[in-house]
Scaffold this motif. Structure first.
Motif, PDB file in Angstrom:
ATOM      1  N   GLU A   1      -9.613   4.006   4.848  1.00  0.00           N
ATOM      2  CA  GLU A   1      -9.613   4.807   3.509  1.00  0.00           C
ATOM      3  C   GLU A   1      -8.547   4.134   2.468  1.00  0.00           C
ATOM      4  N   GLN A   2      -7.526   3.449   2.906  1.00  0.00           N
ATOM      5  CA  GLN A   2      -6.643   3.001   2.287  1.00  0.00           C
ATOM      6  C   GLN A   2      -7.183   1.901   1.204  1.00  0.00           C
ATOM      7  N   VAL A   3      -7.815   0.750   2.005  1.00  0.00           N
ATOM      8  CA  VAL A   3      -8.551  -0.089   1.438  1.00  0.00           C
ATOM      9  C   VAL A   3      -9.757   0.457   0.537  1.00  0.00           C
ATOM     10  N   LEU A   4     -10.482   1.288   0.784  1.00  0.00           N
ATOM     11  CA  LEU A   4     -11.719   1.554  -0.114  1.00  0.00           C
ATOM     12  C   LEU A   4     -11.198   2.332  -1.308  1.00  0.00           C
ATOM     13  N   ILE A   5     -10.251   3.207  -1.232  1.00  0.00           N
ATOM     14  CA  ILE A   5      -9.739   4.048  -2.172  1.00  0.00           C
ATOM     15  C   ILE A   5      -8.765   3.169  -3.115  1.00  0.00           C
ATOM     16  N   ARG A   6      -8.124   2.126  -2.900  1.00  0.00           N
ATOM     17  CA  ARG A   6      -7.485   1.275  -3.578  1.00  0.00           C
ATOM     18  C   ARG A   6      -8.817   0.154  -4.479  1.00  0.00           C
ATOM     19  N   ALA A   7      -9.607   0.013  -3.905  1.00  0.00           N
ATOM     20  CA  ALA A   7     -10.429  -1.046  -4.512  1.00  0.00           C
ATOM     21  C   ALA A   7     -11.621  -0.294  -5.424  1.00  0.00           C
ATOM     22  N   LEU A   8     -11.876   0.785  -5.097  1.00  0.00           N
ATOM     23  CA  LEU A   8     -12.689   1.809  -5.542  1.00  0.00           C
ATOM     24  C   LEU A   8     -12.449   2.922  -6.292  1.00  0.00           C
TER      25      LEU A   8
ATOM     26  N   PHE B   1       0.786  -1.185  -0.110  1.00  0.00           N
ATOM     27  CA  PHE B   1      -0.015  -0.099   0.013  1.00  0.00           C
ATOM     28  C   PHE B   1       0.736   1.375   0.030  1.00  0.00           C
ATOM     29  N   PRO B   2       0.349   2.461  -0.616  1.00  0.00           N
ATOM     30  CA  PRO B   2       1.072   3.459  -0.657  1.00  0.00           C
ATOM     31  C   PRO B   2       1.251   4.162   0.835  1.00  0.00           C
ATOM     32  N   ASN B   3       2.175   5.216   0.877  1.00  0.00           N
ATOM     33  CA  ASN B   3       2.414   5.906   2.427  1.00  0.00           C
ATOM     34  C   ASN B   3       1.429   7.045   2.054  1.00  0.00           C
ATOM     35  N   ARG B   4       0.385   7.140   2.448  1.00  0.00           N
ATOM     36  CA  ARG B   4      -0.573   8.173   2.278  1.00  0.00           C
ATOM     37  C   ARG B   4      -0.616   8.747   3.582  1.00  0.00           C
ATOM     38  N   PRO B   5      -0.956  10.023   3.594  1.00  0.00           N
ATOM     39  CA  PRO B   5      -1.184  10.996   4.815  1.00  0.00           C
ATOM     40  C   PRO B   5      -2.311  10.496   5.591  1.00  0.00           C
ATOM     41  N   ARG B   6      -2.355  10.862   6.741  1.00  0.00           N
ATOM     42  CA  ARG B   6      -3.388  10.582   7.674  1.00  0.00           C
ATOM     43  C   ARG B   6      -4.687  11.273   7.244  1.00  0.00           C
ATOM     44  N   VAL B   7      -5.816  10.635   7.258  1.00  0.00           N
ATOM     45  CA  VAL B   7      -7.004  11.451   6.864  1.00  0.00           C
ATOM     46  C   VAL B   7      -7.289  12.468   7.905  1.00  0.00           C
ATOM     47  N   ASP B   8      -6.831  12.374   9.077  1.00  0.00           N
ATOM     48  CA  ASP B   8      -7.183  13.266  10.464  1.00  0.00           C
ATOM     49  C   ASP B   8      -6.108  14.425  10.911  1.00  0.00           C
TER      50      ASP B   8
END
Length: 717
Positions: A461-468, A6-13
């Motif tokens: 979020e990581q799982v959802l935006i990778r899949a959708l 998975f990519p190293n995305r920033p925290r959503v909060d």
């Protein structure tokens, strides 16, 4: 199974947190809000004779004072899970127990009213310490594999030692708080909790309410670490006051009262005997442990779950016992049993390696394993040796001399390098989720999970935006709220393995629903645009999932507010996460002050779903491990019971000056069988072994073996 990292995305909060806009339970502002303050006992055991409230009721702004007479009788025991904590009682079991509640128009009036209440007691003798007269030893079932006594008798090299772990308290920055609103026969509760379903069940049981009439919301938690895993003493009190008075009531518990009424890590004692054969292979472990316990507490002394899985030793005998004394019940605190267990075992392993004349890294690498020796099942995955090798490489371990007290700086500062390993069980819990993607560009995911600072929203979020193919800027994640989904307790590092897997299954179900809707038509754009093109306002799916070996009964337990944990021993395999820590310490020659300038930690937690939050979890675990090893201990005055250093002025924790560089590495190999994502747990294992590595480094620097936490200046004089 997810094949790519998975990519190293920033925290959503992240932005909300650093700007102070993130809302916590105590931030809820309500019209007509009243404030509660608990009055707590000044004796450790006995009865309440009389509660004098006239002076408190005369304080301007005080509305009501609740006593035991205002509280319903405790509910009968229910199936599964701990009983709800009592509200106000007239029999005192520990110093600091609530004996009254003052409710007022302002916090200041509530405090003044609390100070004006006078309580007469009938005191009784009490046992405040683990070795006090009157403590009752309560053994639990032994853990056995092979014949440890026989193997020890035949061992060529033996090592024995006793190790001690102190009482410690969590001290998250966010205080315990509950805000309750009773309106139209419905109770809305806001509480920073790791278990909103548990809070709901406790309130419904204590107040004899229909659970369907109780909603608990936990927007975010400012640190929990196990302390907020279950309902607290103030929880039902706030709800009862709101029902009786007919106005919203908020209780924010002062830190001194938190020390006395919330759970904590109990003092524990560990006696370990190791035996090695002529080849220097560890062949037997005898491990006897006990810890302090309240008279009716349920926190079991489970110190053998992780220790049995470290080095594939076929001969193991583990005993354990509760020592019941007059204190409040201990409970789960980050890496609850594996932290003190690893301090003891990893110190003993280090001692044995030195006795054998073998480098501690090399000694551990000799003991790889593929099978759970207790249950004779294959391990789902184990990359501990990879963690050790990578950590040693990053740390520069090959330059370490074997002899203690042989490294130093020109100014006389002694330098030591130590390492230790850790394991933590991989657990899963049933979960539910509802996923809605709308044509207006929004996505809403409602699920079983709590945000307690660990970053579960970022993981989901990581799982959802990778899949959708959705707009991540308009993704709303609703968790910790019993009105949107049944909520398990978020603890034991099962959040990702349960919640992220549910997110993946929900995403797969939604993609299948979209395929049915489009019926083979090629429609361009993301999911929102595709829905708009076919004139559908939204698509929604609901899913529920269970862990390996679970079924409908476990889902029903979740929905009823209970616990339905599976693991680490599953029907076909056993599963653990692993970590290796490498620590450098520096000991000043005159003051004997210990500093930790650098740590390297490498973890095996299966697939890393959110690298940003995973690295943060490990750094946090290392900080706490250093703090536990060198700073933290809650002390008791045996004359009076209760906790002496019950604030952050006297309960010493690590601060910025105590922490040096922390380098984090991840093996990031998905577990092939645990779940579709391949994710194991990380939050708890991050702390396991840190204290042992610090102690081993202190020995390497000084030649002094300290077998207790915290290691203090006087231990090295």
């Amino acid at each position: 199974m997810t094949t790519a990292p998975f990519p190293n995305r920033p925290r959503v909060d992240a932005r909300e947190k650093v700007t102070g806009r993130l809302k916590y339970a105590a931030d809820v502002a309500l019209e007509g809000l009243l404030y509660g303050m608990m009055v707590t006992s000044t004796i450790a055991r006995g009865r309440v004779g009389k509660v004098e409230t006239d002076a408190a009721l005369a304080v301007p702004g005080v509305v009501r004072v609740l006593t035991a007479a205002d509280c319903p009788a405790p509910p009968p025991p229910g199936p599964g899970g701990p009983p709800p904590p009592p509200m106000i009682v007239d029999r005192i079991s520990y110093r600091g127990e609530p004996v009254a509640l003052v409710v007022a128009e302002s916090h200041e009036a509530a405090v003044e009213g609390m100070e004006a209440v006078r309580v007469r007691y009938e005191a009784a003798a009490f046992s405040p310490l683990i070795d006090s007269e009157g403590g009752v030893r309560e053994p639990v079932e032994d853990v056995k594999a092979g014949d440890a006594d026989a193997a020890l008798a035949g061992a060529v090299t033996r090592l024995s030692g006793e190790y001690f772990s102190p009482n410690q308290h969590h001290n998250p920055i966010e205080m315990l708080s509950t805000t309750a609103v009773w309106a139209d026969g419905r109770l809305q509760v806001y509480e920073g909790t790791q278990g909103s379903n548990m809070v709901k069940g406790a309130i419904a049981g204590n107040l004899r309410l229909d659970p369907a009439k109780v909603v608990v919301s936990s927007p975010s938690v400012g640190g929990g670490f196990g302390q907020k895993g279950f309902a607290q003493r103030q929880t039902s009190l706030a709800a009862l006051a709101a029902v009786l008075i007919g106005r919203p009531v908020k209780i924010v518990v002062p830190r001194a009262q938190i020390f006395h009424n919330a759970t904590y890590r109990p003092r524990s004692r560990h006696r370990i005997e190791l035996g090695a054969d002529a080849a220097g292979k560890l062949v037997a472990i005898r491990y006897d442990a006990d810890h302090q316990q309240s008279r009716r507490g349920q926190f079991a002394p489970e110190y053998h779950e992780s220790s049995t899985q470290m080095y594939g030793v076929e001969n193991y005998l583990g005993t354990a016992a509760n020592i019941r004394i007059d204190t409040q019940a201990p409970g789960y605190m980050r890496a609850p049993h594996p932290h003190p267990q690893a301090f003891a075992l990893e110190s003993a392993v280090d001692e044995l390696a030195l006795k054998l004349g073998v480098d501690p890294v090399e000694f551990r690498l000799r003991h790889d394993a593929t099978t759970d020796p207790i249950h004779n099942k294959p391990l789902s995955s184990r990359h501990l040796n990879a963690c050790i090798r990578e950590g040693a490489r990053r740390f520069g371990w090959r330059d370490r001399p074997l002899a203690p007290a042989s490294m130093g700086l020109e100014d006389g500062v002694q330098v030591g390098w130590g390492m230790a390993s850790g394991a933590y069980p991989v657990l899963t819990h049933p979960a539910e989720a509802t996923l809605r993607v709308s044509a207006d560009g929004t996505t809403r995911f409602s699920a079983t999970a709590h945000e307690m600072g660990q970053g579960i929203r970022s993981t989901l979020e990581q799982v959802l935006i990778r899949a959708l193919d959705i707009d991540p800027r308009k993704l709303e994640i609703r968790i910790g709220d019993t009105s949107v989904a049944a909520q398990h307790v978020t603890a034991g590092s099962w959040g990702t393995a349960s919640g992220a897997t549910a997110a993946g299954e929900a995403a797969a179900a939604l993609k299948a629903r979209m395929a049915e809707l489009l019926e083979g038509r090629a429609v361009s754009g993301n999911l929102h645009q595709q829905l708009a093109a076919v004139r559908r306002p939204f698509v929604e799916v609901e899913i529920s999932r269970v862990g390996p070996g679970q079924g409908p009964r476990d889902l029903a337990t979740l929905r009823a507010g209970g616990m339905a944990i599976s693991g680490p021993v599953y029907p076909e395999f056993t599963s653990f996460s692993y970590i290796a820590h490498f620590v450098e310490v520096r000991v000043e020659p005159r003051t004997r002050r210990i500093r930790v300038p650098r740590v390297v930690s490498v973890a095996d937690c299966g697939r890393v779903v959110s690298p940003r939050t995973a690295e943060s979890q490990v750094r946090g675990g290392v900080v706490w491990g250093v703090s536990a090893a060198l700073r933290e201990e809650t002390e008791v005055d045996p004359r009076y019971g209760g906790w002496l250093n019950n604030d952050l002025a006297d309960y010493v924790v690590a601060v910025n000056a105590d922490i040096g560089d922390i380098e984090v590495g991840m093996i990031d190999q998905p577990d092939p069988v645990i779940n579709a994502i391949g994710a194991k747990g990380l939050g708890e294992v991050a702390m396991v072994g840190v204290a042992g590595a610090v102690a081993n480094a202190v020995f390497h620097a000084t030649g002094v073996r300290v077998r207790k936490m915290p290691i203090r200046i006087e231990d090295l004089l």
